[in-house]
Design an enzyme around this catalytic site. Structure first.
Site, PDB file in Angstrom:
ATOM      1  N   THR A 153      -5.257  -7.707  10.583  1.00 24.48           N
ATOM      2  CA  THR A 153      -5.529  -6.375  10.013  1.00 24.48           C
ATOM      3  C   THR A 153      -5.026  -5.232  10.893  1.00 24.48           C
ATOM      4  O   THR A 153      -4.462  -4.262  10.379  1.00 24.48           O
ATOM      5  CB  THR A 153      -7.064  -6.224   9.813  1.00 24.48           C
ATOM      6  OG1 THR A 153      -7.530  -7.340   9.047  1.00 24.48           O
ATOM      7  CG2 THR A 153      -7.384  -4.927   9.088  1.00 24.48           C
ATOM      8  N   TYR A 204     -12.113  -3.054  -3.612  1.00 24.33           N
ATOM      9  CA  TYR A 204     -12.635  -3.055  -2.238  1.00 24.33           C
ATOM     10  C   TYR A 204     -14.163  -3.076  -2.187  1.00 24.33           C
ATOM     11  O   TYR A 204     -14.744  -2.678  -1.171  1.00 24.33           O
ATOM     12  CB  TYR A 204     -12.083  -1.857  -1.473  1.00 24.33           C
ATOM     13  CG  TYR A 204     -10.651  -2.028  -0.993  1.00 24.33           C
ATOM     14  CD1 TYR A 204     -10.301  -3.095  -0.155  1.00 24.33           C
ATOM     15  CD2 TYR A 204      -9.659  -1.125  -1.358  1.00 24.33           C
ATOM     16  CE1 TYR A 204      -8.994  -3.254   0.300  1.00 24.33           C
ATOM     17  CE2 TYR A 204      -8.348  -1.272  -0.902  1.00 24.33           C
ATOM     18  CZ  TYR A 204      -8.021  -2.340  -0.074  1.00 24.33           C
ATOM     19  OH  TYR A 204      -6.730  -2.496   0.390  1.00 24.33           O
ATOM     20  N   HIS A 239      -1.757  -5.687   1.361  1.00 27.74           N
ATOM     21  CA  HIS A 239      -3.010  -6.400   1.113  1.00 27.74           C
ATOM     22  C   HIS A 239      -2.669  -7.792   0.609  1.00 27.74           C
ATOM     23  O   HIS A 239      -1.722  -7.953  -0.154  1.00 27.74           O
ATOM     24  CB  HIS A 239      -3.836  -5.678   0.034  1.00 27.74           C
ATOM     25  CG  HIS A 239      -4.955  -6.537  -0.498  1.00 27.74           C
ATOM     26  ND1 HIS A 239      -6.176  -6.627   0.137  1.00 27.74           N
ATOM     27  CD2 HIS A 239      -5.019  -7.383  -1.573  1.00 27.74           C
ATOM     28  CE1 HIS A 239      -6.946  -7.484  -0.532  1.00 27.74           C
ATOM     29  NE2 HIS A 239      -6.265  -7.953  -1.566  1.00 27.74           N
ATOM     30  N   ARG A 294       2.956  -6.765   9.250  1.00 26.59           N
ATOM     31  CA  ARG A 294       2.226  -5.696   9.940  1.00 26.59           C
ATOM     32  C   ARG A 294       2.691  -5.555  11.384  1.00 26.59           C
ATOM     33  O   ARG A 294       2.789  -4.445  11.910  1.00 26.59           O
ATOM     34  CB  ARG A 294       0.726  -5.981   9.871  1.00 26.59           C
ATOM     35  CG  ARG A 294       0.144  -5.796   8.461  1.00 26.59           C
ATOM     36  CD  ARG A 294      -1.220  -6.452   8.329  1.00 26.59           C
ATOM     37  NE  ARG A 294      -1.933  -6.058   7.116  1.00 26.59           N
ATOM     38  CZ  ARG A 294      -3.083  -6.603   6.732  1.00 26.59           C
ATOM     39  NH1 ARG A 294      -3.642  -7.561   7.445  1.00 26.59           N
ATOM     40  NH2 ARG A 294      -3.674  -6.184   5.626  1.00 26.59           N
ATOM     41  N   ARG A 328      -1.288 -14.379   4.039  1.00 22.61           N
ATOM     42  CA  ARG A 328      -2.076 -13.762   5.115  1.00 22.61           C
ATOM     43  C   ARG A 328      -1.380 -13.981   6.468  1.00 22.61           C
ATOM     44  O   ARG A 328      -1.399 -13.121   7.335  1.00 22.61           O
ATOM     45  CB  ARG A 328      -3.490 -14.346   5.152  1.00 22.61           C
ATOM     46  CG  ARG A 328      -4.295 -14.150   3.879  1.00 22.61           C
ATOM     47  CD  ARG A 328      -5.075 -12.887   3.798  1.00 22.61           C
ATOM     48  NE  ARG A 328      -6.077 -12.732   4.815  1.00 22.61           N
ATOM     49  CZ  ARG A 328      -6.849 -11.643   4.899  1.00 22.61           C
ATOM     50  NH1 ARG A 328      -6.693 -10.659   4.015  1.00 22.61           N
ATOM     51  NH2 ARG A 328      -7.739 -11.536   5.848  1.00 22.61           N
ATOM     52  N   PHE A 376     -15.193   3.004   6.958  1.00 24.93           N
ATOM     53  CA  PHE A 376     -13.807   3.230   6.535  1.00 24.93           C
ATOM     54  C   PHE A 376     -13.608   3.116   5.024  1.00 24.93           C
ATOM     55  O   PHE A 376     -12.488   3.260   4.536  1.00 24.93           O
ATOM     56  CB  PHE A 376     -12.854   2.269   7.266  1.00 24.93           C
ATOM     57  CG  PHE A 376     -13.108   0.802   7.009  1.00 24.93           C
ATOM     58  CD1 PHE A 376     -12.581   0.168   5.884  1.00 24.93           C
ATOM     59  CD2 PHE A 376     -13.874   0.051   7.892  1.00 24.93           C
ATOM     60  CE1 PHE A 376     -12.805  -1.167   5.646  1.00 24.93           C
ATOM     61  CE2 PHE A 376     -14.112  -1.304   7.664  1.00 24.93           C
ATOM     62  CZ  PHE A 376     -13.574  -1.906   6.540  1.00 24.93           C
ATOM     63  N   ASN A 421      -1.761  -0.417   7.123  1.00 23.44           N
ATOM     64  CA  ASN A 421      -1.138  -1.684   7.527  1.00 23.44           C
ATOM     65  C   ASN A 421      -0.286  -2.299   6.425  1.00 23.44           C
ATOM     66  O   ASN A 421      -0.114  -3.514   6.368  1.00 23.44           O
ATOM     67  CB  ASN A 421      -2.208  -2.649   8.025  1.00 23.44           C
ATOM     68  CG  ASN A 421      -3.323  -2.832   7.016  1.00 23.44           C
ATOM     69  OD1 ASN A 421      -3.175  -2.431   5.860  1.00 23.44           O
ATOM     70  ND2 ASN A 421      -4.420  -3.446   7.415  1.00 23.44           N
ATOM     71  N   GLU A 434      -9.289 -10.440  -7.924  1.00 23.39           N
ATOM     72  CA  GLU A 434      -8.359  -9.329  -7.724  1.00 23.39           C
ATOM     73  C   GLU A 434      -7.203  -9.356  -8.727  1.00 23.39           C
ATOM     74  O   GLU A 434      -6.745  -8.304  -9.189  1.00 23.39           O
ATOM     75  CB  GLU A 434      -7.825  -9.371  -6.284  1.00 23.39           C
ATOM     76  CG  GLU A 434      -8.930  -9.112  -5.259  1.00 23.39           C
ATOM     77  CD  GLU A 434      -8.491  -9.330  -3.810  1.00 23.39           C
ATOM     78  OE1 GLU A 434      -7.320  -9.702  -3.567  1.00 23.39           O
ATOM     79  OE2 GLU A 434      -9.345  -9.121  -2.922  1.00 23.39           O
ATOM     80  N   LYS A 448       0.834  -1.194   0.000  1.00 25.02           N
ATOM     81  CA  LYS A 448       0.000   0.000   0.000  1.00 25.02           C
ATOM     82  C   LYS A 448       0.880   1.260   0.000  1.00 25.02           C
ATOM     83  O   LYS A 448       2.104   1.174   0.217  1.00 25.02           O
ATOM     84  CB  LYS A 448      -0.921  -0.053   1.226  1.00 25.02           C
ATOM     85  CG  LYS A 448      -1.880  -1.264   1.222  1.00 25.02           C
ATOM     86  CD  LYS A 448      -2.791  -1.212   2.436  1.00 25.02           C
ATOM     87  CE  LYS A 448      -3.748  -2.394   2.483  1.00 25.02           C
ATOM     88  NZ  LYS A 448      -4.697  -2.290   3.610  1.00 25.02           N
TER      89      LYS A 448
HETATM   90  P1  IDP Z   1      -7.429  -7.218   5.436  1.00 21.03           P
HETATM   91  O1  IDP Z   1      -6.623  -6.203   4.660  1.00 21.03           O
HETATM   92  O2  IDP Z   1      -6.674  -7.696   6.640  1.00 21.03           O
HETATM   93  O3  IDP Z   1      -7.981  -8.321   4.590  1.00 21.03           O
HETATM   94  P2  IDP Z   1     -10.126  -6.109   5.442  1.00 21.03           P
HETATM   95  O4  IDP Z   1     -11.134  -6.375   6.508  1.00 21.03           O
HETATM   96  O5  IDP Z   1     -10.307  -6.747   4.110  1.00 21.03           O
HETATM   97  O6  IDP Z   1      -8.680  -6.433   6.059  1.00 21.03           O
HETATM   98  O7  IDP Z   1     -10.091  -4.520   5.270  1.00 21.03           O
HETATM   99  C1  IDP Z   1      -9.436  -3.918   4.181  1.00 21.03           C
HETATM  100  C2  IDP Z   1      -8.593  -2.773   4.701  1.00 21.03           C
HETATM  101  O8  IDP Z   1      -9.455  -1.751   5.238  1.00 21.03           O
HETATM  102  C3  IDP Z   1      -7.669  -3.135   5.855  1.00 21.03           C
HETATM  103  O9  IDP Z   1      -6.449  -3.709   5.450  1.00 21.03           O
HETATM  104  C4  IDP Z   1      -7.482  -1.801   6.514  1.00 21.03           C
HETATM  105  O10 IDP Z   1      -6.548  -0.990   5.805  1.00 21.03           O
HETATM  106  C5  IDP Z   1      -8.862  -1.184   6.383  1.00 21.03           C
HETATM  107  N1  IDP Z   1      -9.732  -1.483   7.532  1.00 21.03           N
HETATM  108  C6  IDP Z   1     -10.382  -2.657   7.788  1.00 21.03           C
HETATM  109  N2  IDP Z   1     -11.127  -2.587   8.892  1.00 21.03           N
HETATM  110  C7  IDP Z   1     -10.965  -1.327   9.382  1.00 21.03           C
HETATM  111  C8  IDP Z   1     -11.496  -0.642  10.529  1.00 21.03           C
HETATM  112  O11 IDP Z   1     -12.266  -1.186  11.332  1.00 21.03           O
HETATM  113  N3  IDP Z   1     -11.088   0.644  10.699  1.00 21.03           N
HETATM  114  C9  IDP Z   1     -10.252   1.268   9.843  1.00 21.03           C
HETATM  115  N4  IDP Z   1      -9.730   0.672   8.753  1.00 21.03           N
HETATM  116  C10 IDP Z   1     -10.081  -0.623   8.515  1.00 21.03           C
HETATM  117 MG    MG Z   2      -9.360  -8.161   2.990  1.00 17.60          MG
END
Ligand code: IDP
Ligand code: MG
Length: 143
Positions: A96, A54, A124, A107, A90, A62, A121, A135, A14
């Site tokens: 996350t 997304y 992805h 992370r 992962r 968010f 973080n 994707e 990212k």
């Molecule tokens: P992942 O990247 O670990 O798969 P996802 O739930 O798919 O997590 O969420 C996509 C991205 O959105 C996350 O990597 C993070 O940058 C952001 N994100 C997810 N949940 C939250 C939240 O509760 N607050 C703020 N940002 C979030």
């Molecule tokens: Mg995800």
């Protein structure tokens, strides 16, 4: 443990990772684990591409901050290949929330809460074979 099948996954570094000069470290961890990078590019994705990527998060609080953040600078997109690479990356990435991501993960070692609306973080990784196919087509389908 599930059966061992060669998979492909989409990995993104990212904008925070590119800005902080951590692309090499991310790639190094993927390669050290033994996965093969089969496609790689630095790019400035469009809003439309990111909204498609997304789509599952549309409507969440968010979502807009996430898209804005992903537009804030170049990203690196890559495809990695190997047995159970989807789950494996992962695991390398960590959970996350970088504050509690385990030390030893990307992370957990390299990111933290920055007080922003969207959690920054660094990476992805696709979360299932269906997501990976979808994707990879979004990022590399039109090459
Ligand atoms: P992942 O990247 O670990 O798969 P996802 O739930 O798919 O997590 O969420 C996509 C991205 O959105 C996350 O990597 C993070 O940058 C952001 N994100 C997810 N949940 C939250 C939240 O509760 N607050 C703020 N940002 C979030
Ligand atoms: Mg995800």
């Amino acid at each position: 443990m599930s059966s061992t099948k060669v998979e492909r996954t989409l990995i993104l570094v990212k904008p925070d990772g590119v800005r902080r000069g951590l692309v090499g470290q991310v790639i190094s961890r993927i390669e050290s684990k033994g996965y093969q990078i089969t496609d790689l590019k630095l790019m400035n994705p469009t809003r439309a591409l990111l909204e498609e990527h997304y789509a599952e998060h549309k409507g969440k609080p968010f979502f807009e901050p996430l898209v804005e953040f992903m537009l804030s600078g170049p990203i690196v997109a890559m495809v990695a290949e190997g047995e159970r690479v989807i789950e494996g990356f992962r695991s390398l990435a960590g959970v996350t929330d970088p504050t509690v991501a385990a030390p030893g993960t990307i992370r957990g070692d390299l990111a933290r809460d920055q007080g922003t609306k969207v959690v920054q973080n660094l990476v992805h990784g696709s979360d299932s074979p269906e997501s990976a196919n979808r994707e990879i087509a979004i990022f590399f389908g039109g090459k």
